[in-house]
Design a protein around this motif. Structure first.
Motif, PDB file in Angstrom:
ATOM      1  N   ARG A  44       0.881  -1.176   0.000  1.00 43.52           N
ATOM      2  CA  ARG A  44       0.000   0.000   0.000  1.00 43.52           C
ATOM      3  C   ARG A  44       0.918   1.225   0.000  1.00 43.52           C
ATOM      4  O   ARG A  44       1.697   1.411   0.940  1.00 43.52           O
ATOM      5  CB  ARG A  44      -0.892  -0.030   1.235  1.00 43.52           C
ATOM      6  CG  ARG A  44      -1.855   1.112   1.298  1.00 43.52           C
ATOM      7  CD  ARG A  44      -2.700   1.002   2.551  1.00 43.52           C
ATOM      8  NE  ARG A  44      -3.378   2.253   2.805  1.00 43.52           N
ATOM      9  CZ  ARG A  44      -4.620   2.339   3.228  1.00 43.52           C
ATOM     10  NH1 ARG A  44      -5.317   1.256   3.483  1.00 43.52           N
ATOM     11  NH2 ARG A  44      -5.166   3.507   3.427  1.00 43.52           N
ATOM     12  N   ILE A  45       0.793   2.045  -1.021  1.00 47.76           N
ATOM     13  CA  ILE A  45       1.720   3.154  -1.238  1.00 47.76           C
ATOM     14  C   ILE A  45       0.961   4.488  -1.151  1.00 47.76           C
ATOM     15  O   ILE A  45      -0.143   4.609  -1.696  1.00 47.76           O
ATOM     16  CB  ILE A  45       2.371   3.042  -2.645  1.00 47.76           C
ATOM     17  CG1 ILE A  45       2.909   1.634  -2.912  1.00 47.76           C
ATOM     18  CG2 ILE A  45       3.430   4.118  -2.841  1.00 47.76           C
ATOM     19  CD1 ILE A  45       4.104   1.232  -2.136  1.00 47.76           C
ATOM     20  N   PRO A  46       1.564   5.496  -0.499  1.00 50.40           N
ATOM     21  CA  PRO A  46       0.906   6.812  -0.433  1.00 50.40           C
ATOM     22  C   PRO A  46       0.706   7.410  -1.827  1.00 50.40           C
ATOM     23  O   PRO A  46       1.558   7.270  -2.708  1.00 50.40           O
ATOM     24  CB  PRO A  46       1.890   7.670   0.373  1.00 50.40           C
ATOM     25  CG  PRO A  46       2.810   6.715   1.046  1.00 50.40           C
ATOM     26  CD  PRO A  46       2.844   5.472   0.221  1.00 50.40           C
ATOM     27  N   ALA A  47      -0.404   8.085  -2.009  1.00 47.00           N
ATOM     28  CA  ALA A  47      -0.758   8.669  -3.303  1.00 47.00           C
ATOM     29  C   ALA A  47       0.286   9.662  -3.806  1.00 47.00           C
ATOM     30  O   ALA A  47       0.415   9.864  -5.011  1.00 47.00           O
ATOM     31  CB  ALA A  47      -2.128   9.347  -3.211  1.00 47.00           C
ATOM     32  N   GLU A  48       1.061  10.246  -2.918  1.00 46.52           N
ATOM     33  CA  GLU A  48       2.084  11.218  -3.333  1.00 46.52           C
ATOM     34  C   GLU A  48       3.145  10.592  -4.243  1.00 46.52           C
ATOM     35  O   GLU A  48       3.878  11.308  -4.918  1.00 46.52           O
ATOM     36  CB  GLU A  48       2.754  11.845  -2.115  1.00 46.52           C
ATOM     37  CG  GLU A  48       3.601  10.847  -1.346  1.00 46.52           C
ATOM     38  CD  GLU A  48       3.965  11.292   0.060  1.00 46.52           C
ATOM     39  OE1 GLU A  48       5.090  11.003   0.487  1.00 46.52           O
ATOM     40  OE2 GLU A  48       3.115  11.910   0.716  1.00 46.52           O
ATOM     41  N   LEU A  49       3.210   9.261  -4.280  1.00 42.64           N
ATOM     42  CA  LEU A  49       4.192   8.575  -5.122  1.00 42.64           C
ATOM     43  C   LEU A  49       3.583   8.024  -6.416  1.00 42.64           C
ATOM     44  O   LEU A  49       4.224   7.268  -7.139  1.00 42.64           O
ATOM     45  CB  LEU A  49       4.871   7.455  -4.333  1.00 42.64           C
ATOM     46  CG  LEU A  49       5.697   7.920  -3.129  1.00 42.64           C
ATOM     47  CD1 LEU A  49       6.253   6.736  -2.359  1.00 42.64           C
ATOM     48  CD2 LEU A  49       6.804   8.856  -3.568  1.00 42.64           C
ATOM     49  N   LEU A  50       2.378   8.441  -6.719  1.00 38.30           N
ATOM     50  CA  LEU A  50       1.685   7.927  -7.907  1.00 38.30           C
ATOM     51  C   LEU A  50       2.418   8.276  -9.207  1.00 38.30           C
ATOM     52  O   LEU A  50       2.502   7.444 -10.109  1.00 38.30           O
ATOM     53  CB  LEU A  50       0.254   8.456  -7.932  1.00 38.30           C
ATOM     54  CG  LEU A  50      -0.729   7.732  -8.839  1.00 38.30           C
ATOM     55  CD1 LEU A  50      -0.852   6.258  -8.469  1.00 38.30           C
ATOM     56  CD2 LEU A  50      -2.095   8.402  -8.758  1.00 38.30           C
ATOM     57  N   SER A  51       2.965   9.458  -9.305  1.00 39.99           N
ATOM     58  CA  SER A  51       3.709   9.833 -10.519  1.00 39.99           C
ATOM     59  C   SER A  51       4.959   8.983 -10.683  1.00 39.99           C
ATOM     60  O   SER A  51       5.342   8.650 -11.810  1.00 39.99           O
ATOM     61  CB  SER A  51       4.083  11.316 -10.485  1.00 39.99           C
ATOM     62  OG  SER A  51       2.931  12.106 -10.660  1.00 39.99           O
ATOM     63  N   ALA A  52       5.574   8.617  -9.578  1.00 40.13           N
ATOM     64  CA  ALA A  52       6.746   7.724  -9.635  1.00 40.13           C
ATOM     65  C   ALA A  52       6.329   6.360 -10.173  1.00 40.13           C
ATOM     66  O   ALA A  52       7.051   5.755 -10.978  1.00 40.13           O
ATOM     67  CB  ALA A  52       7.375   7.592  -8.256  1.00 40.13           C
ATOM     68  N   TRP A  53       5.194   5.867  -9.758  1.00 37.07           N
ATOM     69  CA  TRP A  53       4.676   4.579 -10.230  1.00 37.07           C
ATOM     70  C   TRP A  53       4.449   4.632 -11.741  1.00 37.07           C
ATOM     71  O   TRP A  53       4.843   3.732 -12.476  1.00 37.07           O
ATOM     72  CB  TRP A  53       3.397   4.235  -9.476  1.00 37.07           C
ATOM     73  CG  TRP A  53       2.620   3.048  -9.936  1.00 37.07           C
ATOM     74  CD1 TRP A  53       1.287   3.026 -10.211  1.00 37.07           C
ATOM     75  CD2 TRP A  53       3.086   1.707 -10.158  1.00 37.07           C
ATOM     76  NE1 TRP A  53       0.905   1.763 -10.601  1.00 37.07           N
ATOM     77  CE2 TRP A  53       1.994   0.928 -10.579  1.00 37.07           C
ATOM     78  CE3 TRP A  53       4.326   1.102 -10.048  1.00 37.07           C
ATOM     79  CZ2 TRP A  53       2.093  -0.418 -10.885  1.00 37.07           C
ATOM     80  CZ3 TRP A  53       4.439  -0.249 -10.364  1.00 37.07           C
ATOM     81  CH2 TRP A  53       3.337  -0.996 -10.770  1.00 37.07           C
ATOM     82  N   TYR A  54       3.827   5.703 -12.208  1.00 34.60           N
ATOM     83  CA  TYR A  54       3.575   5.858 -13.637  1.00 34.60           C
ATOM     84  C   TYR A  54       4.898   5.880 -14.409  1.00 34.60           C
ATOM     85  O   TYR A  54       5.052   5.204 -15.431  1.00 34.60           O
ATOM     86  CB  TYR A  54       2.779   7.137 -13.882  1.00 34.60           C
ATOM     87  CG  TYR A  54       2.243   7.258 -15.282  1.00 34.60           C
ATOM     88  CD1 TYR A  54       1.214   6.443 -15.723  1.00 34.60           C
ATOM     89  CD2 TYR A  54       2.758   8.201 -16.161  1.00 34.60           C
ATOM     90  CE1 TYR A  54       0.709   6.557 -17.009  1.00 34.60           C
ATOM     91  CE2 TYR A  54       2.257   8.325 -17.452  1.00 34.60           C
ATOM     92  CZ  TYR A  54       1.236   7.501 -17.862  1.00 34.60           C
ATOM     93  OH  TYR A  54       0.740   7.604 -19.140  1.00 34.60           O
ATOM     94  N   ALA A  55       5.857   6.626 -13.911  1.00 32.56           N
ATOM     95  CA  ALA A  55       7.169   6.713 -14.568  1.00 32.56           C
ATOM     96  C   ALA A  55       7.852   5.346 -14.604  1.00 32.56           C
ATOM     97  O   ALA A  55       8.432   4.959 -15.622  1.00 32.56           O
ATOM     98  CB  ALA A  55       8.046   7.737 -13.851  1.00 32.56           C
ATOM     99  N   LEU A  56       7.774   4.588 -13.505  1.00 26.97           N
ATOM    100  CA  LEU A  56       8.407   3.263 -13.470  1.00 26.97           C
ATOM    101  C   LEU A  56       7.763   2.282 -14.443  1.00 26.97           C
ATOM    102  O   LEU A  56       8.457   1.442 -15.021  1.00 26.97           O
ATOM    103  CB  LEU A  56       8.371   2.686 -12.051  1.00 26.97           C
ATOM    104  CG  LEU A  56       9.412   3.246 -11.098  1.00 26.97           C
ATOM    105  CD1 LEU A  56       9.191   2.698  -9.691  1.00 26.97           C
ATOM    106  CD2 LEU A  56      10.820   2.935 -11.582  1.00 26.97           C
ATOM    107  N   LEU A  57       6.467   2.385 -14.632  1.00 24.80           N
ATOM    108  CA  LEU A  57       5.812   1.531 -15.620  1.00 24.80           C
ATOM    109  C   LEU A  57       6.376   1.817 -17.011  1.00 24.80           C
ATOM    110  O   LEU A  57       6.658   0.893 -17.776  1.00 24.80           O
ATOM    111  CB  LEU A  57       4.298   1.735 -15.589  1.00 24.80           C
ATOM    112  CG  LEU A  57       3.578   1.173 -14.369  1.00 24.80           C
ATOM    113  CD1 LEU A  57       2.152   1.718 -14.280  1.00 24.80           C
ATOM    114  CD2 LEU A  57       3.577  -0.345 -14.385  1.00 24.80           C
TER     115      LEU A  57
END
Length: 141
Positions: A66-79
């Motif tokens: 479960r990851i804080p929403a503040e890291l959502l852009s990092a998730w998108y970039a990693l994909l």
């Protein structure tokens, strides 16, 4: 000036709806991985990308994390990093463009053209050394 249209109306190989990656052994589009990971407190998990498109989640889920929403852009970039790492021929092709464009991008939201541009023009490490990406990778270990 050569502009690469990174969308389903342009070069589909650079569209989150068509770019497919494996995350924890599940192969799906970047768009599905991203949208289906989002969660809003008190609501059931989404079943289609449309359930969460454009919505700000309270957090997101990657595997069992479960990851804080503040890291959502990092998730998108990693994909996108995962996809582009697997397709060096597309990276080479994209190097022939001066600019990258996503006609569906909205200000303040994740933008596939921006991530692709950063990877192609600034290099993979420009993304991998971002503070938010480093933090997310640490959480996923």
């Amino acid at each position: 000036m050569k502009i690469l249209n990174c969308s389903s109306r342009g070069d589909k190989r650079f569209s989150a709806f068509y770019a497919r990656v494996s995350v924890f052994s599940k192969i799906d589009s970047i768009e599905n991985h991203f949208q289906l990971s989002k969660r809003i407190n008190g609501r059931p998990a989404p079943t289609t990308w449309r359930d969460m498109k454009g919505k700000r989640p309270d957090y997101f889920v990657v595997g069992q994390h479960r990851i804080p929403a503040e890291l959502l852009s990092a998730w998108y970039a990693l994909l996108w990093v995962k996809y582009l790492d697997a397709h060096p021929e597309l990276v080479q092709y994209a190097k022939g463009f001066d600019s990258f464009y996503d006609p569906f991008a909205k200000p303040g939201r994740n933008n596939q053209a921006e991530v692709i541009r950063a990877y192609v023009k600034d290099g993979r490490n420009a993304i991998m050394h971002r503070a938010d990406v480093v933090k997310l990778l640490h959480m996923l270990k």
